[in-house]
Every structure is written in structure tokens, then in C-alpha cells.
Design a protein around this motif. Structure first.
Motif, PDB file in Angstrom:
ATOM      1  N   LEU B  63       0.861  -1.180   0.000  1.00 47.68           N
ATOM      2  CA  LEU B  63       0.000   0.000   0.000  1.00 47.68           C
ATOM      3  C   LEU B  63       0.893   1.223   0.000  1.00 47.68           C
ATOM      4  O   LEU B  63       1.769   1.355   0.847  1.00 47.68           O
ATOM      5  N   ALA B  64       0.714   2.080  -0.965  1.00 49.47           N
ATOM      6  CA  ALA B  64       1.577   3.258  -1.042  1.00 49.47           C
ATOM      7  C   ALA B  64       0.876   4.370  -1.804  1.00 49.47           C
ATOM      8  O   ALA B  64       0.156   4.121  -2.775  1.00 49.47           O
ATOM      9  N   VAL B  65       1.076   5.586  -1.352  1.00 48.02           N
ATOM     10  CA  VAL B  65       0.535   6.752  -2.042  1.00 48.02           C
ATOM     11  C   VAL B  65       1.561   7.238  -3.050  1.00 48.02           C
ATOM     12  O   VAL B  65       2.725   7.446  -2.704  1.00 48.02           O
ATOM     13  N   ARG B  66       1.161   7.382  -4.282  1.00 49.06           N
ATOM     14  CA  ARG B  66       2.057   7.874  -5.314  1.00 49.06           C
ATOM     15  C   ARG B  66       1.957   9.388  -5.410  1.00 49.06           C
ATOM     16  O   ARG B  66       2.917  10.097  -5.638  1.00 49.06           O
ATOM     17  N   GLU B  67       0.742   9.852  -5.254  1.00 47.99           N
ATOM     18  CA  GLU B  67       0.531  11.295  -5.352  1.00 47.99           C
ATOM     19  C   GLU B  67      -0.576  11.687  -4.379  1.00 47.99           C
ATOM     20  O   GLU B  67      -1.676  11.124  -4.433  1.00 47.99           O
ATOM     21  N   ALA B  68      -0.267  12.632  -3.503  1.00 51.29           N
ATOM     22  CA  ALA B  68      -1.235  13.024  -2.488  1.00 51.29           C
ATOM     23  C   ALA B  68      -2.424  13.747  -3.126  1.00 51.29           C
ATOM     24  O   ALA B  68      -2.337  14.254  -4.243  1.00 51.29           O
ATOM     25  N   ALA B  69      -3.527  13.769  -2.410  1.00 47.71           N
ATOM     26  CA  ALA B  69      -4.731  14.408  -2.934  1.00 47.71           C
ATOM     27  C   ALA B  69      -4.801  15.865  -2.499  1.00 47.71           C
ATOM     28  O   ALA B  69      -4.321  16.232  -1.427  1.00 47.71           O
ATOM     29  N   ALA B  70      -5.381  16.696  -3.366  1.00 44.58           N
ATOM     30  CA  ALA B  70      -5.594  18.104  -3.039  1.00 44.58           C
ATOM     31  C   ALA B  70      -6.922  18.216  -2.289  1.00 44.58           C
ATOM     32  O   ALA B  70      -7.977  18.456  -2.865  1.00 44.58           O
ATOM     33  N   THR B  71      -6.816  18.003  -0.995  1.00 46.23           N
ATOM     34  CA  THR B  71      -8.002  17.865  -0.160  1.00 46.23           C
ATOM     35  C   THR B  71      -8.974  19.051  -0.251  1.00 46.23           C
ATOM     36  O   THR B  71     -10.171  18.860  -0.446  1.00 46.23           O
ATOM     37  N   GLU B  72      -8.420  20.258  -0.121  1.00 54.34           N
ATOM     38  CA  GLU B  72      -9.308  21.440  -0.128  1.00 54.34           C
ATOM     39  C   GLU B  72     -10.090  21.525  -1.430  1.00 54.34           C
ATOM     40  O   GLU B  72     -11.283  21.820  -1.442  1.00 54.34           O
ATOM     41  N   LEU B 112     -12.227  21.953   7.421  1.00 57.93           N
ATOM     42  CA  LEU B 112     -12.969  21.704   6.183  1.00 57.93           C
ATOM     43  C   LEU B 112     -14.437  21.371   6.455  1.00 57.93           C
ATOM     44  O   LEU B 112     -15.217  21.184   5.541  1.00 57.93           O
ATOM     45  N   SER B 113     -14.768  21.278   7.734  1.00 55.30           N
ATOM     46  CA  SER B 113     -16.125  20.857   8.099  1.00 55.30           C
ATOM     47  C   SER B 113     -16.975  22.046   8.482  1.00 55.30           C
ATOM     48  O   SER B 113     -16.454  23.068   8.929  1.00 55.30           O
ATOM     49  N   SER B 114     -18.261  21.945   8.283  1.00 53.94           N
ATOM     50  CA  SER B 114     -19.163  22.973   8.780  1.00 53.94           C
ATOM     51  C   SER B 114     -20.524  22.368   9.036  1.00 53.94           C
ATOM     52  O   SER B 114     -21.086  21.688   8.173  1.00 53.94           O
ATOM     53  N   ILE B 115     -20.974  22.578  10.241  1.00 52.13           N
ATOM     54  CA  ILE B 115     -22.277  22.037  10.618  1.00 52.13           C
ATOM     55  C   ILE B 115     -23.234  23.204  10.762  1.00 52.13           C
ATOM     56  O   ILE B 115     -22.968  24.147  11.498  1.00 52.13           O
ATOM     57  N   GLY B 116     -24.333  23.142  10.028  1.00 59.99           N
ATOM     58  CA  GLY B 116     -25.339  24.200  10.114  1.00 59.99           C
ATOM     59  C   GLY B 116     -26.095  24.084  11.418  1.00 59.99           C
ATOM     60  O   GLY B 116     -25.719  23.319  12.307  1.00 59.99           O
ATOM     61  N   SER B 117     -27.177  24.832  11.531  1.00 57.79           N
ATOM     62  CA  SER B 117     -27.911  24.773  12.786  1.00 57.79           C
ATOM     63  C   SER B 117     -28.719  23.478  12.840  1.00 57.79           C
ATOM     64  O   SER B 117     -29.317  23.051  11.853  1.00 57.79           O
ATOM     65  N   LEU B 118     -28.679  22.859  14.021  1.00 55.55           N
ATOM     66  CA  LEU B 118     -29.329  21.565  14.203  1.00 55.55           C
ATOM     67  C   LEU B 118     -30.389  21.680  15.287  1.00 55.55           C
ATOM     68  O   LEU B 118     -30.261  22.506  16.195  1.00 55.55           O
TER      69      LEU B 118
END
Lengths: 277, 448
Positions: B63-72, B112-118
Motif C-alpha cells: 500500500l503506497a501513495v504515489r501522489e497526495a490528494a488536493a483535499t481542499e 474543512l467541516s461545517s455544521i449548520g444549525s441543528l
């Protein structure tokens, strides 16, 4: 001008068309009548390009081009239209999308600009009105859950939108009550023009009361055995297909005793079908 | 490399630092789970539930990452897409575009997370936080080391985080709760999501697995749902992992009296994807819908292993799966339905239909019905076939070229599954994901 010359076609090794000749000039409406199993639908399917049939001999010349060399979609784009005897249901594809895709494919081929959504909607709604179809049919899946009459109207609608040069109507009358038949026939008659030829395939002469043909042909055992004017259809109506079988046996008598026997047998069934209509 | 020993070592190294490591019940559970995994190893076809899918190759798999992901960028794209499918005409919905919990490499990414009103009494957060704040509640929902298949045990031993969703009695969460899981830099991520819905609560939960890092990566994901009396829960999973990813997931639900649960599993990505989906109709009159669509091409493999337990009377279950298999891909569906002796007047229906788009593609659809009650309605059917020649000819006879006709019919076949997703923007999201997978998808965009 369509010229069918000694056309032979087979399915699964069984020959259905056995040397069919037919010429249809521009603007003419030809009726092809014949008993069940005579090859009527095979002719329609072969003309439209269904590849489950193999053409084993003969050819079809359409305005100087070899029709049989073209795949089905190119025939349609060049102006051939088949109104199906059993229009296919396509769940999940809306009639609107289907019609627009078809019309634009044909228009592209003819060097016309493609319709945008608004223009297309205006055009299709007008045509639907003319064939008595409610707008809701635009948003339903193609032919899915349509009644027999609704399916046939949808065929006529497609014919109107695609503006073919040659329309083949395969038993467009089957399964229709008289009111539906009249509406469908009106739709067809509206499309008659000097540039547009039609081949109207039917088992019964009833349809020809409403779509009056220039010529009538009788198909039997894969060949045209009789051609004539409108009166031929009326004779068939009166005597049934058995009459043609007998006449054919008389005409061709020699060396065909086995064949004549088969014709006589189908004659019985044809007669009762004639009486039903 | 990814052999059992590797994972034993991983557990040894990590155990003391995993969230909740100080909780004796959890430390024990993780210990038991890794022992079980060591004992069973990666499943092979010799195991009954893995007859068509072997994970034996994992023992040698690096298992190996070749190229990281652009998360944002991935998150921004996903959220923008969700806003778009809601339609520009609906500005109110755009303003409140749901609740988003984003997990990167198996841990919550608060930025990166946002929770609206609950509504009050509704908790949407991370499992790690919940372990610190309300460990007893987590213990009751966490599940056991013995549950499910071997990858679930591995998950129990290693999962550091996931979503913790608690819905108070009678609460209604209007907007979907989106959970996004991105493999960005690490080659493996292990998520455990726990959903506890009290009586009458209603919510829709979406699990997104977008394509993350390039390379051979492993995701294990376990989602457990407790659906109390008369609760209504919808669950949509959109699996679009990168082409070399291994995706091993389990979703299990327990439904009390009158609870309604719908699962929609859209599996379009990964080199190998296995989804174990189970629900137990543990109370009278519960209703379950298991709906799914999978698409695989190339040499990819996708397996849905489903099980519906009708334990009590008058339960209703509907199961509809469809598969699109191209290239030399393989699709597997198993639909187990168990009707206990006590589950009288059960009404169960199951269908699985597969479309083979190439000569080398393969599909296996296996219904397994075990019925011990006598007053039941059970129907099942499975098909593997090609595109309808009559329909293809009909389209071609109207001037539509052969390739377009095939795309159209393929899309139409798949779209029937999407129609069952009640929430319109989510349905549109699923549709966009499907079109992205299909050749010529752009031409079908305007298809309604």
C-alpha cells in the motif's frame, strides 16, 4: 424513386423474401397487402436496416444510391422512416429527449441547424396538437405504458418531426379502433406531398378507406403476386387472400403443385381473416 | 506488505495512542478484534461469504501513495457541485447547503467541516470527540469485535475516528448530513461511523468517498445504525474512490418497531470495492429499502453482499440492485433474506439486474432466501443480460447513432435505481456521478 429489385432476405437461414420487385415513384403512396407470414414486416425491417435479416440476393436502389449499404441510422438521416408495427418501450428515456435527439441527428445530417430546447419544444408541441397527443406524453418514457393508439400516434408524431422522403408504415392500423385509426390516418394524409413517398403495409383494406393509395400490391410467400389500383384492395376485401392464392396457382400452374397446395391451405386462413375485417 | 503481520504490528504501535485507548472496554475490544483478524486473515474464496471475491492478494499487496490528494479542492468541488444540483433557482437551499463533516486520512478535519444549525438534542461530530465526552453512549453503539467479516474486525481494531451522530427523540434534520472521507496522504484509512436515532427521529446521511490520493490505498469503513421505533433514516453512499484503491465497507442497521430505513449504495470507483450491507428488522412493521447501483470497467471488481433479517412480524423489505459491467470487470451481488419463524406476514421482494457492456465482463447475482415462517410474501429475481436489440434498432431507425443509442439505453437502465432516491438534490448528485462514469455522459446531460 425507390427501386426494389429481386430482393431476397432470410432470417436464421430461412428465406422470407423470395425475389421481391417494387418501384415507388416520388410522391406516390403504395399499399402492400398480404396474409400473415407473407413477408410484409420483413420487407419493412429490411428497408429500415434491421441487421437480424440477411439480404441474400437482389438490391434496393434509392435515388441512385445503394440503400442496403447504409446502416440503419444513416438511412433514417437520409430520409427513410419506418413506423413500427410494435413501437418499442424504452423505460428511463423521456419522449422529449428521444425526439429531440432524433430530430437533431437528422437535421445535422441535412446541414440544418440543431434546434435548441425552446425552438424544439414549440415545434413538437404544435405537431403533438395535430396528432391529438397530450403534452404529458413528452415527459413520459418512450412508449412506456402507452396504449396501442398512443403508441401509433407517437409514431406519426415522429414521422412528422423527421420529415422523411420515404415513409414505410408497418401495419399502423393494427390494434386500433376506428376513431384512433381515423386520427392516425389524418396524420399520415397531412404528410402526403409530391416529394414524399409512402409504403403502407396492411393486412386489411380498412386502412385504405382513409389513406387512399395510388397503387396496391399483394405480397404472398415473399413476392409481389398482384399489382393494381385501389380496386385490387376492394377485391381482396371481398374474396379474402384465398382468392389470390387460387389465382396465383392458376397463373403459374406449371411445376408448382406442391407450392399450390401450400397456397390453398393458407387460403383458408386468409379467407377467414378477410371475413373478420 | 499488507500481510496480517503488518496489521498486527500497526495495532501494537498505535493502540496506546488511538482515541479512547484509556477506556478498558474499547482497549479490550480492539485487542479481541485484531486477534480475530490475525486468526482469520484476509478472506479467500474458501469462505462462504466470499465465494466470488478474494482478498488473498492483500497479503502481498504493497500500500503506497504515489501522489497526495488536493483535499481542499476536492471538498470545494463537492460542495459546489451539491449547490449546483440544487439549482440556482433555489437560493434558500443554497444558503443552507447541509451539514458537512470532512475526514482526511481517517481523522476529522475541522477546518474543512461545517455544521449548520441543528435541532436541539441532535449531535453531529466526530467519534474521537464523542469517546472523550460520552464514552458510555459510544460503547452502546460501537459494535463488537466478532461482528461481520474479517475486514470489519480490522476496522474495529484500527479505526481512530468517524462520524458520531445522535438524533434525539422526534428530532427532524431537514438538510442531509454529509460525511466526506478522503484518503489524502496516508495509504490506509479506517473509519467507524455510528448513528443512533431515537424514537421518531428523521435524517438523511450521505457518505462520500471521492477519489483521493493516487496509488494503492486501503479504506475500511464500518457504519452502524440504530434506528429506534418509528424513526426514518435515509443513507446514501457515493463510492468514487481512485482507480487503484481498495474499498472494504460494511453498513449494518438495526430497526425497531415501525422504523423505516433506506440504503442507497452507488459504487462507481475503486479497483476493488466490497460492501456488506445488513439490516435487521427487529421490531414489528419495520420497513427497509436496499437500493443500489454499481458500475465497473477495466479489470475492476465490485461486490455487494446484502442481508435482510426479518425477525418480527409484518416487516416489509424491498431490494433493488443494478449493475453495469464493462471491460473485463466483474460484479457480484448476493442477496440474503432471512425470515424467522416469528416473522409472519413478512413482505419481501428482491431484484438484481445486470447489464454486460462487453464480451469479457462478468456478473454473478445470487439470491439466498431462508424462510422459516409460513405466512409470507417473498419474491426474487436476478438477470444478467445485454442491451435490448429491439430498443437499439428503434433508436437507430430514428437517426440516432449506434454509440449514442447504447449510451442512452445504458443510462436509462441505471437511472431507474436513482429514481428511488427521494431527496431530489441527492438524486441529482447521484445522476451526475453516474454520467461522469459513462462514456458520452456529457451528451446525456439534458436527459431528464
Amino acid at each position: 424513386m425507390l427501386k426494389i429489385n429481386n430482393l431476397h432476405a432470410a432470417i436464421d437461414g430461412k428465406e422470407i423474401l423470395k425475389g421481391l420487385d417494387l418501384e415507388v415513384a416520388d410522391g406516390e403512396v403504395h399499399a402492400i397487402m398480404g396474409p400473415n407470414g407473407s413477408g410484409k414486416s420483413t420487407l419493412a425491417q429490411v428497408l429500415a436496416g434491421r441487421d437480424t435479416f440477411t439480404v441474400t440476393d437482389g438490391g434496393v436502389d434509392w435515388d441512385g444510391a445503394d440503400l442496403l449499404a447504409l446502416p440503419a441510422e444513416e438511412r433514417a438521416r437520409a430520409g427513410l422512416f419506418l413506423a413500427f408495427q410494435y413501437p418499442v418501450e424504452i423505460p428511463g428515456v423521456s419522449n422529449a429527449y428521444f425526439l429531440k435527439a432524433a430530430v437533431n441527428a437528422v437535421r445535422r445530417h441535412r446541414g440544418l441547424s440543431e434546434y435548441d430546447a425552446m425552438d424544439f419544444l414549440a415545434k413538437v408541441k404544435a405537431e403533438m396538437k395535430a396528432v391529438g397527443m397530450k403534452e404529458e406524453f413528452l415527459y413520459r418514457s418512450v412508449n412506456e405504458g402507452f396504449s396501442g393508439g398512443e403508441k401509433k400516434r407517437n409514431e406519426v408524431l415522429q414521422m412528422a418531426l423527421l420529415e422523411p422522403r420515404l415513409a414505410v408504415l408497418d401495419e399502423t392500423d393494427s390494434g386500433l379502433d376506428i376513431d384512433a385509426l381515423k386520427i392516425v390516418a389524418e396524420g399520415v394524409n397531412r404528410l402526403r406531398s409530391p416529394e414524399r413517398s409512402m409504403i403502407v403495409i396492411t393486412h386489411y383494406q380498412r386502412l385504405l378507406d382513409y389513406i387512399v393509395p395510388d397503387k396496391v400490391h399483394v405480397l404472398s410467400q415473399g413476392r409481389i403476386v398482384r399489382s393494381g389500383g385501389r380496386e385490387l384492395a376492394l377485391e381482396l376485401e371481398e374474396h379474402g387472400y384465398g382468392w389470390i392464392g387460387a389465382a396465383q396457382a392458376d397463373d403459374t400452374g406449371k411445376g408448382m403443385s406442391g407450392g399450390a397446395g401450400r397456397v390453398a391451405q393458407t387460403g383458408g386462413a386468409g379467407a377467414s381473416a378477410g371475413a373478420r375485417s | 506488505m499488507s500481510a496480517v503481520d503488518f496489521w498486527l504490528g500497526r495495532h501494537r504501535d498505535l493502540a496506546a495512542n488511538l482515541p479512547g485507548a484509556e477506556l478498558p472496554w474499547l482497549a479490550r475490544l480492539r485487542e479481541t478484534a485484531i486477534d480475530r483478524f490475525a486468526d482469520e486473515g484476509w478472506p479467500t474464496m474458501r469462505r462462504e461469504n466470499w465465494r466470488h471475491t478474494s482478498l488473498a492478494f492483500m497479503a502481498q499487496q504493497a500500500l503506497a501513495v504515489r501522489e497526495a490528494a488536493a483535499t481542499e479542492a476536492i471538498v470545494a468541488d463537492l460542495r459546489a457541485r451539491y449547490r449546483t444540483v440544487q439549482g440556482p433557482e433555489n437560493e434558500v437551499a443554497c444558503a443552507a447547503d447541509g451539514h458537512w463533516l470532512v475526514f482526511v486520512d481517517g481523522r476529522l478535519a475541522p477546518a474543512l467541516s461545517s455544521i449548520g444549525s441543528l435541532p436541539s438534542g441532535v449531535r453531529v461530530g466526530s467519534l474521537a470527540d464523542a469517546l472523550a465526552q460520552t464514552p458510555e453512549a459510544v460503547e452502546a453503539a460501537f459494535g463488537r469485535a466478532e461482528e461481520g467479516e474479517a475486514p470489519e474486525a480490522l476496522n474495529a481494531a484500527l479505526a481512530a475516528d468517524g462520524a458520531w451522530i445522535r438524533l434525539a427523540r422526534g428530532s427532524l434534520v431537514d438538510e442531509p448530513i454529509h460525511l466526506v472521507f478522503i484518503a489524502a496522504r496516508t495509504a490506509d484509512q479506517h473509519l467507524r461511523n455510528l448513528v443512533v436515532a431515537e424514537a421518531g427521529a428523521q435524517a438523511t446521511i450521505v457518505e462520500h468517498y471521492p477519489a483521493g490520493a493516487a496509488g494503492s490505498t486501503l479504506t475500511t469503513a464500518v457504519t452502524r445504525i440504530h434506528a429506534a421505533q418509528d424513526s426514518h433514516l435515509g443513507h446514501l453512499k457515493l463510492q468514487q474512490e481512485a482507480p487503484e484503491a481498495i474499498h472494504l465497507a460494511a453498513l449494518s442497521a438495526e430497526q425497531a418497531r415501525g422504523a423505516v430505513f433506506a440504503s442507497h449504495s452507488l459504487s462507481f470507483g475503486a479497483r476493488l470495492a466490497r460492501n456488506d450491507i445488513r439490516t435487521r428488522l427487529a421490531g414489528e412493521g419495520a420497513e427497509a429499502l436496499l437500493n443500489g447501483l454499481y458500475h465497473a470497467d477495466g479489470r475492476r471488481h465490485v461486490d455487494h453482499h446484502t442481508r435482510i433479517d426479518h425477525a418480527r412480524p409484518q416487516g416489509t423489505s424491498r431490494e433493488f440492485y443494478r449493475g453495469l459491467l464493462d471491460g473485463s470487470a466483474r460484479g457480484v451481488f448476493t442477496g440474503r433474506i432471512l425470515v424467522a419463524q416469528d416473522a409472519q406476514r413478512t413482505d419481501a421482494m428482491q431484484r438484481c439486474d445486470n447489464l454486460l457492456l462487453s464480451r469479457l465482463a462478468e456478473a454473478d447475482a445470487r439470491p439466498e432466501l431462508e424462510i422459516y415462517a409460513d405466512d409470507v410474501k417473498c419474491a426474487h429475481g436476478a438477470t444478467v443480460g445485454q442491451l435490448d436489440e429491439d430498443a437499439l434498432f428503434y433508436l437507430r431507425s430514428r437517426g440516432i447513432d449506434s454509440a449514442h443509442a447504447r449510451q442512452l439505453l445504458t443510462y436509462a437502465f441505471a437511472a431507474e435505481v436513482l429514481e428511488r432516491i427521494a431527496h431530489a438534490p441527492l438524486r441529482a448528485l447521484g445522476r451526475a456521478a453516474l454520467l461522469e462514469r459513462l462514456p458520452g455522459g456529457a451528451r446525456l446531460e439534458e436527459l431528464s
